[in-house]
Design an enzyme around this catalytic site. Structure first.
Site: not given
Length: 257
Positions: A56, A114
Protein backbone atom coordinates in the site's frame (compact mmCIF):
# COMPACT_ATOMS: atom_id res chain seq x y z
CA UNK A 1 17.62 -5.07 -28.72
CA UNK A 2 17.45 -8.48 -30.31
CA UNK A 3 16.70 -12.14 -29.75
CA UNK A 4 13.79 -13.75 -27.95
CA UNK A 5 12.19 -12.39 -24.80
CA UNK A 6 13.87 -13.53 -21.58
CA UNK A 7 12.19 -13.58 -18.18
CA UNK A 8 14.27 -11.51 -15.74
CA UNK A 9 13.73 -11.60 -11.96
CA UNK A 10 15.07 -8.76 -9.82
CA UNK A 11 15.58 -8.30 -6.09
CA UNK A 12 14.97 -4.70 -5.01
CA UNK A 13 14.32 -2.58 -1.95
CA UNK A 14 12.48 0.69 -1.56
CA UNK A 15 11.36 3.36 0.85
CA UNK A 16 7.66 3.72 0.07
CA UNK A 17 7.10 7.08 1.79
CA UNK A 18 6.86 9.07 -1.47
CA UNK A 19 4.83 6.51 -3.40
CA UNK A 20 1.17 5.61 -3.71
CA UNK A 21 1.98 1.93 -3.24
CA UNK A 22 3.50 -0.61 -5.62
CA UNK A 23 0.77 -0.99 -8.25
CA UNK A 24 0.86 1.22 -11.37
CA UNK A 25 -1.75 4.01 -11.30
CA UNK A 26 -2.53 6.54 -14.01
CA UNK A 27 -2.25 9.73 -11.95
CA UNK A 28 -0.18 8.71 -8.92
CA UNK A 29 3.53 8.05 -8.51
CA UNK A 30 4.06 4.35 -7.68
CA UNK A 31 7.05 2.08 -7.22
CA UNK A 32 6.11 -0.16 -10.17
CA UNK A 33 5.50 2.83 -12.43
CA UNK A 34 8.87 4.35 -11.54
CA UNK A 35 10.66 1.02 -12.06
CA UNK A 36 8.90 0.42 -15.38
CA UNK A 37 9.95 3.85 -16.60
CA UNK A 38 13.62 3.22 -15.78
CA UNK A 39 13.63 -0.32 -17.24
CA UNK A 40 11.87 0.85 -20.41
CA UNK A 41 14.55 3.50 -20.96
CA UNK A 42 17.30 0.99 -20.27
CA UNK A 43 15.91 -1.84 -22.43
CA UNK A 44 14.77 0.33 -25.31
CA UNK A 45 11.18 -0.97 -25.28
CA UNK A 46 8.11 -0.76 -23.06
CA UNK A 47 8.61 -2.95 -19.98
CA UNK A 48 5.80 -4.24 -17.74
CA UNK A 49 6.84 -5.50 -14.30
CA UNK A 50 5.05 -8.10 -12.18
CA UNK A 51 5.55 -7.67 -8.43
CA UNK A 52 5.36 -10.17 -5.57
CA UNK A 53 2.54 -8.23 -3.91
CA UNK A 54 0.61 -4.96 -3.78
CA UNK A 55 2.17 -2.98 -0.97
CA UNK A 56 0.00 0.00 0.00
CA UNK A 57 0.86 3.69 -0.10
CA UNK A 58 3.63 4.46 2.40
CA UNK A 59 4.65 0.81 2.93
CA UNK A 60 8.34 -0.10 2.52
CA UNK A 61 10.21 -3.17 1.28
CA UNK A 62 13.63 -4.34 2.43
CA UNK A 63 13.27 -7.28 0.06
CA UNK A 64 10.93 -7.31 -2.91
CA UNK A 65 10.80 -9.41 -6.07
CA UNK A 66 9.61 -8.39 -9.52
CA UNK A 67 9.95 -9.99 -12.93
CA UNK A 68 9.71 -8.65 -16.46
CA UNK A 69 10.33 -9.85 -20.02
CA UNK A 70 12.87 -8.24 -22.30
CA UNK A 71 14.81 -8.81 -25.51
CA UNK A 72 17.61 -6.55 -24.26
CA UNK A 73 21.10 -8.06 -24.31
CA UNK A 74 22.16 -6.36 -21.05
CA UNK A 75 23.50 -9.19 -18.85
CA UNK A 76 21.69 -9.58 -15.50
CA UNK A 77 24.85 -8.95 -13.47
CA UNK A 78 25.15 -5.51 -15.09
CA UNK A 79 21.46 -4.63 -14.86
CA UNK A 80 21.35 -3.37 -11.20
CA UNK A 81 24.07 -0.76 -11.78
CA UNK A 82 22.54 0.32 -15.10
CA UNK A 83 18.94 0.68 -13.92
CA UNK A 84 19.88 2.25 -10.57
CA UNK A 85 21.48 5.14 -12.45
CA UNK A 86 17.99 5.86 -13.83
CA UNK A 87 16.07 5.36 -10.56
CA UNK A 88 15.49 7.84 -7.71
CA UNK A 89 17.51 7.26 -4.49
CA UNK A 90 14.59 5.63 -2.63
CA UNK A 91 14.40 2.61 -5.00
CA UNK A 92 17.37 0.30 -5.62
CA UNK A 93 17.68 -2.94 -7.59
CA UNK A 94 20.08 -5.22 -5.70
CA UNK A 95 20.40 -8.24 -7.97
CA UNK A 96 18.98 -9.74 -11.18
CA UNK A 97 19.00 -13.10 -12.95
CA UNK A 98 17.35 -14.97 -15.80
CA UNK A 99 14.35 -16.79 -14.30
CA UNK A 100 12.50 -19.84 -15.69
CA UNK A 101 9.98 -18.88 -18.35
CA UNK A 102 7.04 -19.78 -16.10
CA UNK A 103 8.31 -17.77 -13.12
CA UNK A 104 5.91 -15.12 -11.81
CA UNK A 105 7.00 -12.96 -8.83
CA UNK A 106 3.53 -13.16 -7.27
CA UNK A 107 2.25 -16.62 -8.19
CA UNK A 108 5.60 -18.35 -7.56
CA UNK A 109 6.03 -16.88 -4.07
CA UNK A 110 5.92 -19.54 -1.32
CA UNK A 111 5.62 -17.29 1.73
CA UNK A 112 6.29 -13.73 2.89
CA UNK A 113 7.34 -12.01 6.10
CA UNK A 114 6.14 -8.53 7.01
CA UNK A 115 7.63 -6.54 9.90
CA UNK A 116 5.73 -3.77 11.65
CA UNK A 117 7.92 -1.30 13.57
CA UNK A 118 6.60 0.72 16.50
CA UNK A 119 8.51 3.54 18.17
CA UNK A 120 7.09 3.66 21.70
CA UNK A 121 9.07 6.55 23.16
CA UNK A 122 7.33 9.38 25.02
CA UNK A 123 8.94 11.95 22.71
CA UNK A 124 8.91 11.31 18.98
CA UNK A 125 12.15 10.45 17.17
CA UNK A 126 12.50 12.48 13.92
CA UNK A 127 14.68 9.75 12.35
CA UNK A 128 11.77 7.30 12.53
CA UNK A 129 9.33 9.75 10.92
CA UNK A 130 7.68 7.94 8.02
CA UNK A 131 9.53 4.74 8.92
CA UNK A 132 7.94 3.61 12.20
CA UNK A 133 4.60 4.12 13.93
CA UNK A 134 5.02 6.68 16.72
CA UNK A 135 3.15 5.34 19.74
CA UNK A 136 4.01 7.39 22.87
CA UNK A 137 3.06 4.73 25.43
CA UNK A 138 4.75 1.65 26.86
CA UNK A 139 3.79 -1.70 25.34
CA UNK A 140 2.77 -4.81 27.27
CA UNK A 141 5.04 -7.15 25.31
CA UNK A 142 4.12 -10.22 27.39
CA UNK A 143 0.40 -9.93 26.64
CA UNK A 144 1.11 -9.14 22.99
CA UNK A 145 3.22 -12.30 22.63
CA UNK A 146 0.49 -14.43 24.22
CA UNK A 147 -2.10 -13.00 21.81
CA UNK A 148 0.20 -13.27 18.76
CA UNK A 149 0.52 -17.01 19.40
CA UNK A 150 -3.19 -17.34 18.52
CA UNK A 151 -2.51 -15.97 15.02
CA UNK A 152 -0.15 -18.87 14.25
CA UNK A 153 -1.61 -21.76 12.25
CA UNK A 154 -4.27 -22.06 9.56
CA UNK A 155 -7.25 -19.82 10.32
CA UNK A 156 -9.90 -17.71 8.65
CA UNK A 157 -8.48 -14.18 8.95
CA UNK A 158 -11.58 -12.26 7.80
CA UNK A 159 -11.59 -10.47 11.20
CA UNK A 160 -8.26 -8.79 10.35
CA UNK A 161 -8.75 -7.75 6.75
CA UNK A 162 -10.06 -4.57 5.21
CA UNK A 163 -12.59 -4.65 2.40
CA UNK A 164 -10.52 -4.48 -0.78
CA UNK A 165 -9.69 -6.81 -3.64
CA UNK A 166 -12.01 -9.83 -3.68
CA UNK A 167 -10.33 -13.11 -2.72
CA UNK A 168 -11.56 -16.68 -3.16
CA UNK A 169 -10.90 -17.45 0.51
CA UNK A 170 -9.91 -15.57 3.65
CA UNK A 171 -8.14 -18.66 5.06
CA UNK A 172 -4.37 -18.27 5.38
CA UNK A 173 -1.56 -20.09 7.18
CA UNK A 174 0.62 -18.02 9.54
CA UNK A 175 3.98 -19.73 10.11
CA UNK A 176 5.17 -17.46 12.90
CA UNK A 177 4.46 -14.20 14.69
CA UNK A 178 7.49 -12.90 16.60
CA UNK A 179 7.73 -9.78 18.76
CA UNK A 180 11.07 -8.24 19.68
CA UNK A 181 11.71 -5.05 21.63
CA UNK A 182 15.00 -3.14 21.32
CA UNK A 183 14.94 -0.01 23.46
CA UNK A 184 12.14 2.21 22.10
CA UNK A 185 11.71 0.21 18.87
CA UNK A 186 9.45 -2.85 18.83
CA UNK A 187 9.30 -5.18 15.81
CA UNK A 188 6.28 -7.39 15.06
CA UNK A 189 7.32 -10.02 12.48
CA UNK A 190 4.66 -12.17 10.83
CA UNK A 191 5.25 -14.83 8.16
CA UNK A 192 2.39 -16.37 6.17
CA UNK A 193 1.70 -18.14 2.89
CA UNK A 194 -0.27 -15.08 1.85
CA UNK A 195 -1.78 -11.88 3.25
CA UNK A 196 -5.23 -10.37 2.91
CA UNK A 197 -5.74 -6.67 2.27
CA UNK A 198 -4.36 -4.72 5.29
CA UNK A 199 -4.02 -7.99 7.25
CA UNK A 200 -0.54 -7.31 8.67
CA UNK A 201 -1.55 -3.80 9.79
CA UNK A 202 -4.84 -4.99 11.32
CA UNK A 203 -2.97 -7.73 13.22
CA UNK A 204 -0.56 -5.13 14.61
CA UNK A 205 -3.46 -2.86 15.59
CA UNK A 206 -5.18 -5.77 17.33
CA UNK A 207 -2.01 -6.51 19.34
CA UNK A 208 -1.83 -2.83 20.36
CA UNK A 209 -5.43 -3.18 21.63
CA UNK A 210 -4.23 -6.21 23.63
CA UNK A 211 -1.41 -4.10 25.08
CA UNK A 212 -3.98 -1.47 26.09
CA UNK A 213 -6.20 -4.07 27.77
CA UNK A 214 -9.06 -3.56 25.28
CA UNK A 215 -8.74 -7.20 24.13
CA UNK A 216 -7.52 -10.06 26.31
CA UNK A 217 -5.02 -12.50 24.72
CA UNK A 218 -7.34 -15.47 25.32
CA UNK A 219 -10.18 -13.68 23.50
CA UNK A 220 -8.37 -13.68 20.17
CA UNK A 221 -9.41 -17.17 18.91
CA UNK A 222 -13.06 -16.29 19.54
CA UNK A 223 -12.71 -12.96 17.73
CA UNK A 224 -11.13 -14.66 14.71
CA UNK A 225 -13.97 -17.19 14.75
CA UNK A 226 -16.58 -14.42 14.53
CA UNK A 227 -14.96 -13.09 11.31
CA UNK A 228 -16.11 -9.54 12.15
CA UNK A 229 -13.59 -6.80 11.38
CA UNK A 230 -15.35 -4.42 13.79
CA UNK A 231 -14.42 -6.56 16.80
CA UNK A 232 -10.62 -6.45 16.38
CA UNK A 233 -8.08 -3.62 16.58
CA UNK A 234 -7.54 -0.72 14.18
CA UNK A 235 -5.58 -0.78 10.95
CA UNK A 236 -2.39 0.98 12.04
CA UNK A 237 -0.63 3.49 9.73
CA UNK A 238 1.37 2.17 6.75
CA UNK A 239 4.67 3.91 7.53
CA UNK A 240 5.67 1.25 10.07
CA UNK A 241 5.21 -1.70 7.69
CA UNK A 242 8.02 -3.39 5.77
CA UNK A 243 8.13 -6.44 3.53
CA UNK A 244 11.25 -8.01 5.03
CA UNK A 245 11.58 -11.54 3.61
CA UNK A 246 10.20 -13.60 0.71
CA UNK A 247 10.72 -17.21 -0.28
CA UNK A 248 10.94 -18.91 -3.68
CA UNK A 249 12.26 -22.23 -4.96
CA UNK A 250 15.21 -22.65 -7.34
CA UNK A 251 17.67 -19.97 -8.40
CA UNK A 252 15.32 -17.10 -7.55
CA UNK A 253 15.02 -18.54 -4.04
CA UNK A 254 18.80 -18.56 -3.72
CA UNK A 255 18.83 -14.87 -4.66
CA UNK A 256 16.65 -14.20 -1.59
CA UNK A 257 18.34 -16.61 0.84
Amino acid sequence: MGGSLRNVAVRLMYDGARYHGWQVQKTMSTVAGTLEGALSRLCGHVVKVHGCGRTDAGVHAERYCANFRTASSIPPDRLPFAVNSLLPPDIAVQEALYAPDDFDANLSCIKKEYTYRICSSRIRNPFYSGRAYFYPFSLDIGSMKLAAGHFVGTHDFAAVRSVGSPTKTTVRTVHWYEIEQKDALTELRVCANGFLYNMARAMAGTLIYVSEGKILPEELPGLLGKKDRRLTGPTVPPDGLYLTRIWYSGEVGEMFS
